[in-house]
Design a protein around this motif. Structure first.
Motif, PDB file in Angstrom:
ATOM      1  N   SER A   1      37.028  49.339  41.449  1.00  0.00           N
ATOM      2  CA  SER A   1      37.878  50.285  40.727  1.00  0.00           C
ATOM      3  C   SER A   1      38.562  49.681  39.498  1.00  0.00           C
ATOM      4  O   SER A   1      39.547  50.226  39.021  1.00  0.00           O
ATOM      5  CB  SER A   1      38.926  50.873  41.673  1.00  0.00           C
ATOM      6  N   PHE A   2      38.031  48.589  38.983  1.00  0.00           N
ATOM      7  CA  PHE A   2      38.598  47.976  37.788  1.00  0.00           C
ATOM      8  C   PHE A   2      37.902  48.511  36.542  1.00  0.00           C
ATOM      9  O   PHE A   2      36.768  48.985  36.605  1.00  0.00           O
ATOM     10  CB  PHE A   2      38.463  46.452  37.853  1.00  0.00           C
ATOM     11  N   HIS A   3      38.606  48.451  35.419  1.00  0.00           N
ATOM     12  CA  HIS A   3      38.057  48.891  34.142  1.00  0.00           C
ATOM     13  C   HIS A   3      38.367  47.858  33.066  1.00  0.00           C
ATOM     14  O   HIS A   3      39.326  47.100  33.176  1.00  0.00           O
ATOM     15  CB  HIS A   3      38.645  50.241  33.733  1.00  0.00           C
TER      16      HIS A   3
ATOM     17  N   LYS B   1      33.301  50.007  33.376  1.00  0.00           N
ATOM     18  CA  LYS B   1      33.571  49.534  34.732  1.00  0.00           C
ATOM     19  C   LYS B   1      33.586  48.008  34.814  1.00  0.00           C
ATOM     20  O   LYS B   1      32.900  47.320  34.067  1.00  0.00           O
ATOM     21  CB  LYS B   1      32.515  50.046  35.698  1.00  0.00           C
ATOM     22  N   ALA B   2      34.348  47.532  35.791  1.00  0.00           N
ATOM     23  CA  ALA B   2      34.409  46.105  36.098  1.00  0.00           C
ATOM     24  C   ALA B   2      34.680  45.968  37.587  1.00  0.00           C
ATOM     25  O   ALA B   2      35.314  46.832  38.191  1.00  0.00           O
ATOM     26  CB  ALA B   2      35.508  45.426  35.281  1.00  0.00           C
TER      27      ALA B   2
ATOM     28  N   MET C   1      48.695  43.819  31.084  1.00  0.00           N
ATOM     29  CA  MET C   1      47.681  44.793  31.461  1.00  0.00           C
ATOM     30  C   MET C   1      48.365  46.017  32.055  1.00  0.00           C
ATOM     31  O   MET C   1      49.584  46.035  32.210  1.00  0.00           O
ATOM     32  CB  MET C   1      46.698  44.159  32.448  1.00  0.00           C
ATOM     33  N   MET C   2      47.582  47.013  32.377  1.00  0.00           N
ATOM     34  CA  MET C   2      48.138  48.252  32.923  1.00  0.00           C
ATOM     35  C   MET C   2      48.930  48.012  34.209  1.00  0.00           C
ATOM     36  O   MET C   2      49.846  48.763  34.507  1.00  0.00           O
ATOM     37  CB  MET C   2      47.018  49.265  33.206  1.00  0.00           C
TER      38      MET C   2
ATOM     39  N   VAL D   1      36.951  38.893  37.759  1.00  0.00           N
ATOM     40  CA  VAL D   1      36.433  40.201  37.395  1.00  0.00           C
ATOM     41  C   VAL D   1      35.177  40.004  36.554  1.00  0.00           C
ATOM     42  O   VAL D   1      35.189  39.234  35.586  1.00  0.00           O
ATOM     43  CB  VAL D   1      37.479  41.020  36.607  1.00  0.00           C
ATOM     44  N   LEU D   2      34.104  40.669  36.943  1.00  0.00           N
ATOM     45  CA  LEU D   2      32.886  40.691  36.133  1.00  0.00           C
ATOM     46  C   LEU D   2      32.769  42.077  35.521  1.00  0.00           C
ATOM     47  O   LEU D   2      32.881  43.090  36.225  1.00  0.00           O
ATOM     48  CB  LEU D   2      31.644  40.392  36.971  1.00  0.00           C
TER      49      LEU D   2
END
Length: 129
Positions: free
Chosen positions: A33-35, A40-41, A60-61, A99-100
Motif C-alpha cells: 500500500s505504499f506510493h 505503486k511501491a 513524507m505524508m 521500499v522498492l
C-alpha cells in the motif's frame, strides 16, 4: 574495487527492470500500500543486491523519516529507499525495511509496472509534503 558478489534468490523474485539482478522475494513483502512519484511501491522486510546512498531527512505524508536511497548493484539504478529512522512513534515499524518502486523493478512473473501518464498519483509516502 573488489569483486562483486550477487545473491541469487529462489522463489518468486522481484528484480531490477534494467539488468534483472534479484532484489527481493515475494514472501518478504510487508505492505503493497505504499506510493511514490511513479505510482505503486512495496515495503519489504529484506532486500539484497543493493547499495545504500547517504542518509537524509525527508518529510513524507506519514511524517518525518530518515531514509537512504537504494541502488541496484548490477547496474547502479535507483530502485527505492530504505527507512533508517522514523521520527513518529506509529511509524517505527518501517525502520530497517526497504521500499522498492514497482516502476523500477520487474515482478515475479517478469512483468513490469507501467505508470499512466494521464493521471496524477497523489498521497505518496515518498513525495515530499
Amino acid at each position: 574495487m573488489g569483486r562483486l558478489f550477487v545473491v541469487n534468490l529462489e522463489g518468486k523474485v522481484y528484480g531490477c527492470k534494467h539488468c534483472k539482478t534479484h532484489l527481493a522475494l515475494c514472501e518478504d513483502i510487508v505492505s503493497k500500500s505504499f506510493h511514490c512519484r511513479h505510482g505503486k511501491a512495496y515495503l519489504f522486510s529484506k532486500v539484497v543486491n543493493v547499495t545504500t546512498g547517504e542518509k537524509e531527512d525527508r518529510l513524507m505524508m506519514t511524517g518525518l523519516h530518515t531514509v537512504a536511497d537504494i541502488f541496484c548493484v548490477g547496474c547502479g539504478s535507483i530502485v527505492g529507499w530504505k527507512y533508517e529512522m522514523a521520527h513518529e512513534k506509529s511509524q517505527k515499524y518501517k525502520e530497517g525495511k526497504s521500499v522498492l518502486e514497482r516502476f523500477k523493478v520487474s515482478g515475479p512473473d517478469g512483468s513490469n509496472y507501467w505508470i499512466s501518464h494521464g493521471r496524477h498519483v497523489g498521497g505518496s509516502d515518498a513525495d515530499d509534503v
